[in-house]
Write a protein that holds these residues in place. Structure first.
Motif, PDB file in Angstrom:
ATOM      1  N   ASP A 165       0.831  -1.206   0.000  1.00  0.00           N
ATOM      2  CA  ASP A 165       0.000   0.000   0.000  1.00  0.00           C
ATOM      3  C   ASP A 165       0.868   1.259   0.000  1.00  0.00           C
ATOM      4  N   ALA A 166       1.918   1.258   0.819  1.00  0.00           N
ATOM      5  CA  ALA A 166       2.819   2.417   0.872  1.00  0.00           C
ATOM      6  C   ALA A 166       3.538   2.611  -0.465  1.00  0.00           C
ATOM      7  N   GLN A 167       3.908   1.510  -1.116  1.00  0.00           N
ATOM      8  CA  GLN A 167       4.552   1.601  -2.428  1.00  0.00           C
ATOM      9  C   GLN A 167       3.580   2.108  -3.472  1.00  0.00           C
ATOM     10  N   ASP A 168       2.345   1.625  -3.437  1.00  0.00           N
ATOM     11  CA  ASP A 168       1.337   2.068  -4.403  1.00  0.00           C
ATOM     12  C   ASP A 168       1.078   3.569  -4.277  1.00  0.00           C
ATOM     13  N   ARG A 169       1.106   4.076  -3.040  1.00  0.00           N
ATOM     14  CA  ARG A 169       0.858   5.503  -2.808  1.00  0.00           C
ATOM     15  C   ARG A 169       2.141   6.320  -2.837  1.00  0.00           C
ATOM     16  N   ASP A 170       3.289   5.643  -2.984  1.00  0.00           N
ATOM     17  CA  ASP A 170       4.604   6.282  -3.096  1.00  0.00           C
ATOM     18  C   ASP A 170       4.896   7.168  -1.884  1.00  0.00           C
ATOM     19  N   LEU A 171       4.679   6.608  -0.692  1.00  0.00           N
ATOM     20  CA  LEU A 171       4.832   7.376   0.532  1.00  0.00           C
ATOM     21  C   LEU A 171       6.297   7.510   0.943  1.00  0.00           C
ATOM     22  N   THR A 172       6.549   8.469   1.805  1.00  0.00           N
ATOM     23  CA  THR A 172       7.838   8.621   2.481  1.00  0.00           C
ATOM     24  C   THR A 172       7.600   8.380   3.963  1.00  0.00           C
ATOM     25  N   LEU A 173       8.323   7.428   4.533  1.00  0.00           N
ATOM     26  CA  LEU A 173       8.092   7.010   5.914  1.00  0.00           C
ATOM     27  C   LEU A 173       9.304   7.332   6.769  1.00  0.00           C
ATOM     28  N   GLY A 174       9.061   7.936   7.913  1.00  0.00           N
ATOM     29  CA  GLY A 174      10.133   8.242   8.842  1.00  0.00           C
ATOM     30  C   GLY A 174      10.449   7.046   9.714  1.00  0.00           C
ATOM     31  N   VAL A 175      11.718   6.852  10.014  1.00  0.00           N
ATOM     32  CA  VAL A 175      12.139   5.733  10.853  1.00  0.00           C
ATOM     33  C   VAL A 175      12.321   6.226  12.283  1.00  0.00           C
ATOM     34  N   ALA A 176      11.393   5.825  13.144  1.00  0.00           N
ATOM     35  CA  ALA A 176      11.441   6.181  14.559  1.00  0.00           C
ATOM     36  C   ALA A 176      12.094   5.013  15.298  1.00  0.00           C
ATOM     37  N   MET A 177      13.413   5.058  15.352  1.00  0.00           N
ATOM     38  CA  MET A 177      14.161   3.931  15.922  1.00  0.00           C
ATOM     39  C   MET A 177      14.876   4.295  17.221  1.00  0.00           C
ATOM     40  N   THR A 178      15.638   5.373  17.213  1.00  0.00           N
ATOM     41  CA  THR A 178      16.483   5.709  18.366  1.00  0.00           C
ATOM     42  C   THR A 178      15.636   6.219  19.518  1.00  0.00           C
ATOM     43  N   ASP A 179      15.609   5.467  20.607  1.00  0.00           N
ATOM     44  CA  ASP A 179      14.855   5.881  21.788  1.00  0.00           C
ATOM     45  C   ASP A 179      15.592   6.976  22.538  1.00  0.00           C
ATOM     46  N   ALA A 180      14.866   7.681  23.400  1.00  0.00           N
ATOM     47  CA  ALA A 180      15.502   8.696  24.237  1.00  0.00           C
ATOM     48  C   ALA A 180      16.532   8.064  25.173  1.00  0.00           C
ATOM     49  N   LYS A 181      16.273   6.844  25.646  1.00  0.00           N
ATOM     50  CA  LYS A 181      17.195   5.956  26.368  1.00  0.00           C
ATOM     51  C   LYS A 181      17.386   6.278  27.840  1.00  0.00           C
ATOM     52  N   GLY A 182      17.220   7.527  28.252  1.00  0.00           N
ATOM     53  CA  GLY A 182      17.368   7.835  29.671  1.00  0.00           C
ATOM     54  C   GLY A 182      18.766   7.572  30.184  1.00  0.00           C
ATOM     55  N   ASP A 183      18.870   6.855  31.317  1.00  0.00           N
ATOM     56  CA  ASP A 183      20.153   6.500  31.919  1.00  0.00           C
ATOM     57  C   ASP A 183      20.793   5.391  31.085  1.00  0.00           C
ATOM     58  N   ARG A 184      21.902   5.731  30.396  1.00  0.00           N
ATOM     59  CA  ARG A 184      22.519   4.778  29.469  1.00  0.00           C
ATOM     60  C   ARG A 184      23.102   3.540  30.159  1.00  0.00           C
ATOM     61  N   SER A 185      23.279   3.607  31.467  1.00  0.00           N
ATOM     62  CA  SER A 185      23.828   2.446  32.180  1.00  0.00           C
ATOM     63  C   SER A 185      22.760   1.412  32.513  1.00  0.00           C
ATOM     64  N   LYS A 186      21.495   1.728  32.232  1.00  0.00           N
ATOM     65  CA  LYS A 186      20.404   0.834  32.577  1.00  0.00           C
ATOM     66  C   LYS A 186      19.654   0.384  31.334  1.00  0.00           C
ATOM     67  N   ARG A 187      19.131  -0.821  31.390  1.00  0.00           N
ATOM     68  CA  ARG A 187      18.325  -1.330  30.295  1.00  0.00           C
ATOM     69  C   ARG A 187      16.945  -0.675  30.332  1.00  0.00           C
ATOM     70  N   ALA A 188      16.154  -0.931  29.301  1.00  0.00           N
ATOM     71  CA  ALA A 188      14.873  -0.241  29.147  1.00  0.00           C
ATOM     72  C   ALA A 188      13.964  -0.422  30.360  1.00  0.00           C
ATOM     73  N   GLY A 189      13.818  -1.648  30.811  1.00  0.00           N
ATOM     74  CA  GLY A 189      12.910  -1.915  31.915  1.00  0.00           C
ATOM     75  C   GLY A 189      13.381  -1.399  33.257  1.00  0.00           C
ATOM     76  N   GLN A 190      14.631  -0.950  33.345  1.00  0.00           N
ATOM     77  CA  GLN A 190      15.185  -0.439  34.596  1.00  0.00           C
ATOM     78  C   GLN A 190      15.083   1.077  34.711  1.00  0.00           C
ATOM     79  N   GLN A 191      14.606   1.732  33.663  1.00  0.00           N
ATOM     80  CA  GLN A 191      14.531   3.190  33.674  1.00  0.00           C
ATOM     81  C   GLN A 191      13.496   3.678  34.673  1.00  0.00           C
ATOM     82  N   GLU A 192      13.797   4.766  35.358  1.00  0.00           N
ATOM     83  CA  GLU A 192      12.809   5.374  36.251  1.00  0.00           C
ATOM     84  C   GLU A 192      11.593   5.840  35.465  1.00  0.00           C
ATOM     85  N   ASN A 193      11.836   6.361  34.278  1.00  0.00           N
ATOM     86  CA  ASN A 193      10.743   6.786  33.401  1.00  0.00           C
ATOM     87  C   ASN A 193      10.681   5.824  32.224  1.00  0.00           C
TER      88      ASN A 193
END
Length: 518
Positions: free
Chosen positions: A136-164
Motif C-alpha cells: 500500500d505504501a509503495q502504491d501511494r509512493d509514501l515517504t516514511l520516517g524511521v522512529a528507531m532511536t529511543d531517548a534511552k534515559g540512563d545509558r547504564s540501565k536497560r529499558a525496563g530499569q529506567q525510572e521513566n
C-alpha cells in the motif's frame, strides 16, 4: 503511482501533524518556509524517478507485487538491486546533500526479514501484515520516517530499569483490536514532513523487557503524536548557497498513549526477532549511508575544483593542490568501494531478499563517519582562506564597498569576482556553517555510533579463519625450536589472547551481479 516532487508536497496537506519547530506550532508543513529545504531534498527522489536516463536506478520492480516502485521504497532481491540502490542514493545526495527518504528503504528491508523469522518461530502472521502495508505504501509512493532511536534515559540501565519507562517506546496496553504505545523516539530524520512513522526497536531487549520490542506503523498525525523538530537547512539566509534550498530536519517524536491497530503491528514482544530487526536494519542503513555521503563528497570535490580554478591555480602545475584533491577523492571513493563490496558479497535471507555484507557495510560507514572531518579539512585546504575572510553577501550590493571589494578580491581576469564569491560561499555553507557542523555530527552518529560499527565488525569478521591460517603456517602449533603449543577453543595458539568464536567464520555464499541477474 510514482509521485513527483510537486505531488509529494501536495500530499502532505492531507495530514495534520502536531509539529513544533523553534518554539512555534507549524500549522501547515507543506507551506512552512523553515521546513521547505527538507521537503525539497526529499522531492529530488520523486522527480529523479521521472527522468528517463535515471529511471533504471531510481525505480525497481518489487518482486512481491510485480509493480514498478520508487527505489527508495523497494526491498532488494539481489546484488544488482543493492548496487542500483547505492547509485540511486549517491545520485540523489549529490543534488540534495541528504535525500533522507532512503531510510524508508532500509526499514522495509529490515522488517521484511525480521517478520519472516518471527512467523517461522512463533506462528504469527506479521510478514503478511507487513507485506500488505508495504504494498500500500509503495502504491501511494509514501515517504516514511524511521522512529528507531529511543531517548534511552540512563545509558547504564536497560529499558525496563529506567525510572521513566517513556525513555523507550513500549507497549502500555494490549487490546483485542490493537496495542497502545507510549515513549519517545529521538533523531527521527525528516520527522515533520513524513507521511507515517515506522517504529522500530533501537537495541536488543531481554524477555523481561518484551514490551519494548515493538515494531509498528503510525501516521504522523495519529492522536497522541507530537513532533518537536529543528528547522531544515538555512532557509532565507543569503549566504546559504546550498542549504537555503536543500536541508534536513530531525525531530523528537513523542508517543503518548497512541493506539495502533493490529494490522499495523509487525512485532509485539518477540525479543529475539526484534533484535534481528535492529541489527539487520542497521546493516542496510549503514550501507545506504555510504552512498549518501559519497554524494556529499561529490559536492565537496566539485566545489573544491571550482575554487581552485577561481583562485587561479592549476592542480597539474601545483603539486600540493593536486595531492590534497587526490586525498579527498581517495577518501570518498574508498568508503564507496566498501558499499560496492557489500553489495557484491550480499547474502540471501530466508525471507527471499538480500542482506549487504555486514563487515563491508560497517567498515564503509565507519570510514565515512571518522573521515567526514578530513573531507572538510581538505576542502578548506584547496579552497584557500577566502572562505573564512570573505565579507557577507550584503556587501555585494553596498555602494560604499562593493566596487572596492570586487577590485581587490578578484583573482583570474576571466572569472568575475561575483563567481569567485559564490563558490567560496558554497564551500563555506558546505563545510563551515552551523548546517555543515550538524551534517558532520549526523555523519558520525547517524546509523549508530562508531563504537556500534566496531562491535559489528568484530562480531562478524572471521578472525578465527586468520588464526587457523597462521596456525597452518606454524605447522599446527609447532614452533621453530620444536616446542608444541596447544590452543584452547577461542584463544590464539601462541599469544594466548582471546579470540571470540564468532558468527561469520564459515565462508558466506555470495551473489555475484551476473548470477543475481539470472
Amino acid at each position: 503511482m510514482l509521485m513527483t516532487a510537486a505531488d509529494y508536497r501536495e500530499s502532505l496537506r492531507a495530514y495534520k501533524p502536531r509539529v513544533f519547530v523553534e518554539g512555534e506550532r507549524i500549522e501547515s508543513v507543506a507551506d512552512s518556509a523553515i521546513l521547505r529545504p527538507g521537503i525539497n531534498a526529499i522531492g529530488v527522489t520523486y522527480d529523479l524517478a521521472h527522468v528517463a536516463e535515471h529511471a533504471e536506478v531510481m525505480t525497481a520492480r518489487q518482486h512481491t507485487s510485480g509493480k514498478v516502485v520508487n527505489r527508495m521504497v523497494h526491498v532488494d532481491q539481489d546484488s544488482s538491486d543493492l548496487l542500483a540502490k547505492l547509485e540511486a542514493v549517491r545520485l540523489a545526495c549529490k543534488i540534495s546533500g541528504c535525500a533522507q527518504r532512503y531510510l524508508t528503504h532500509d526499514a522495509f528491508c529490515g522488517i521484511f526479514q525480521a517478520t519472516r523469522l518471527a512467523d517461522d518461530a512463533h506462528g504469527t502472521d506479521y510478514h503478511q501484515r507487513f507485506l500488505a502495508y508495504m504494498h500500500d505504501a509503495q502504491d501511494r509512493d509514501l515517504t516514511l520516517g524511521v522512529a528507531m532511536t529511543d531517548a534511552k534515559g540512563d545509558r547504564s540501565k536497560r529499558a525496563g530499569q529506567q525510572e521513566n519507562r517513556d525513555a523507550y517506546v513500549h507497549i502500555r496496553e494490549r487490546r483485542k483490536d490493537g496495542i497502545v504505545i507510549s515513549g519517545a523516539k529521538a533523531i527521527v530524520t525528516g520527522a515533520p514532513y513524513m507521511h507515517e512513522f515506522l517504529v522500530l526497536p533501537c537495541r536488543t531487549h531481554t524477555k523481561e523487557d518484551a514490551d519494548f520490542a515493538v515494531c509498528c506503523a503510525v501516521p504522523v498525525d495519529a492522536e497522541g503524536v507530537t513532533i518537536v523538530a529543528r528547522k531544515a537547512g538555512r532557509p532565507g539566509e543569503p549566504a546559504a548557497k546550498f542549504s537555503g534550498k536543500y536541508g534536513q530536519s530531525t525531530g523528537v517524536v513523542l508517543f503518548e498513549d497512541v493506539f495502533v491497530p493490529w494490522e499495523r503491528v509487525f512485532m509485539a514482544g518477540e525479543t529475539e526477532e526484534a533484535g534481528h530487526l535492529t541489527t539487520s536494519y542497521a546493516t542496510h542503513h549503514r550501507q545506504t549511508c555510504i552512498g549518501a555521503r559519497a554524494g556529499f563528497g561529490d559536492l565537496l570535490i566539485g566545489a573544491g575544483a571550482l575554487m581552485i580554478e577561481a583562485n587561479g591555480l592549476d592542480p597539474d602545475k601545483h603539486g600540493h593542490i593536486r595531492e590534497e584533491m587526490v586525498e579527498l577523492i581517495k577518501i570518498v571513493e574508498g568508503f564507496y568501494a566498501c558499499g560496492i563490496a557489500a553489495s557484491v558479497h550480499a547474502t540471501r535471507e530466508a525471507a527471499g531478499n538480500v542482506m549487504p555484507d555486514v563487515v563491508f557495510s560497517n567498515i564503509g560507514k565507519l570510514l565515512l563517519a571518522t573521515q567526514i572531518y578530513d573531507m572538510h579539512r581538505l576542502a578548506h585546504t584547496v579552497s584557500g582562506g577566502l572562505i573564512v575572510a570573505l565579507p557577507g553577501p550584503a556587501e555585494d550590493h553596498n555602494p560604499e564597498t562593493a566596487g572596492s571589494l570586487a577590485a581587490v578580491l578578484g583573482a583570474r581576469a576571466d572569472i568575475p569576482y561575483a563567481s569567485r564569491m559564490e563558490v567560496a560561499r558554497l564551500v563555506e555553507d558546505l563545510t563551515v556553517s552551523d548546517q555543515a557542523g550538524w551534517y558532520s555530527v549526523i555523519s558520525l552518529h547517524g546509523g549508530g555510533s562508531p563504537e556500534a560499527m566496531k562491535r559489528e565488525i568484530w562480531r562478524n569478521y572471521p578472525v578465527m579463519e586468520k588464526v587457523e591460517l597462521v596456525e597452518a603456517l606454524l605447522e599446527r602449533g609447532v614452533l621453530d625450536d620444536g616446542r608444541r603449543v596447544s590452543r584452547q577453543p577461542g584463544r590464539c595458539c601462541v599469544s594466548g589472547c582471546t579470540v571470540r568464536d564468532l558468527p561469520g567464520v564459515e565462508a558466506k555464499p555470495t551473489l555475484a551481479v551476473s548470477e543475481a541477474a539470472e
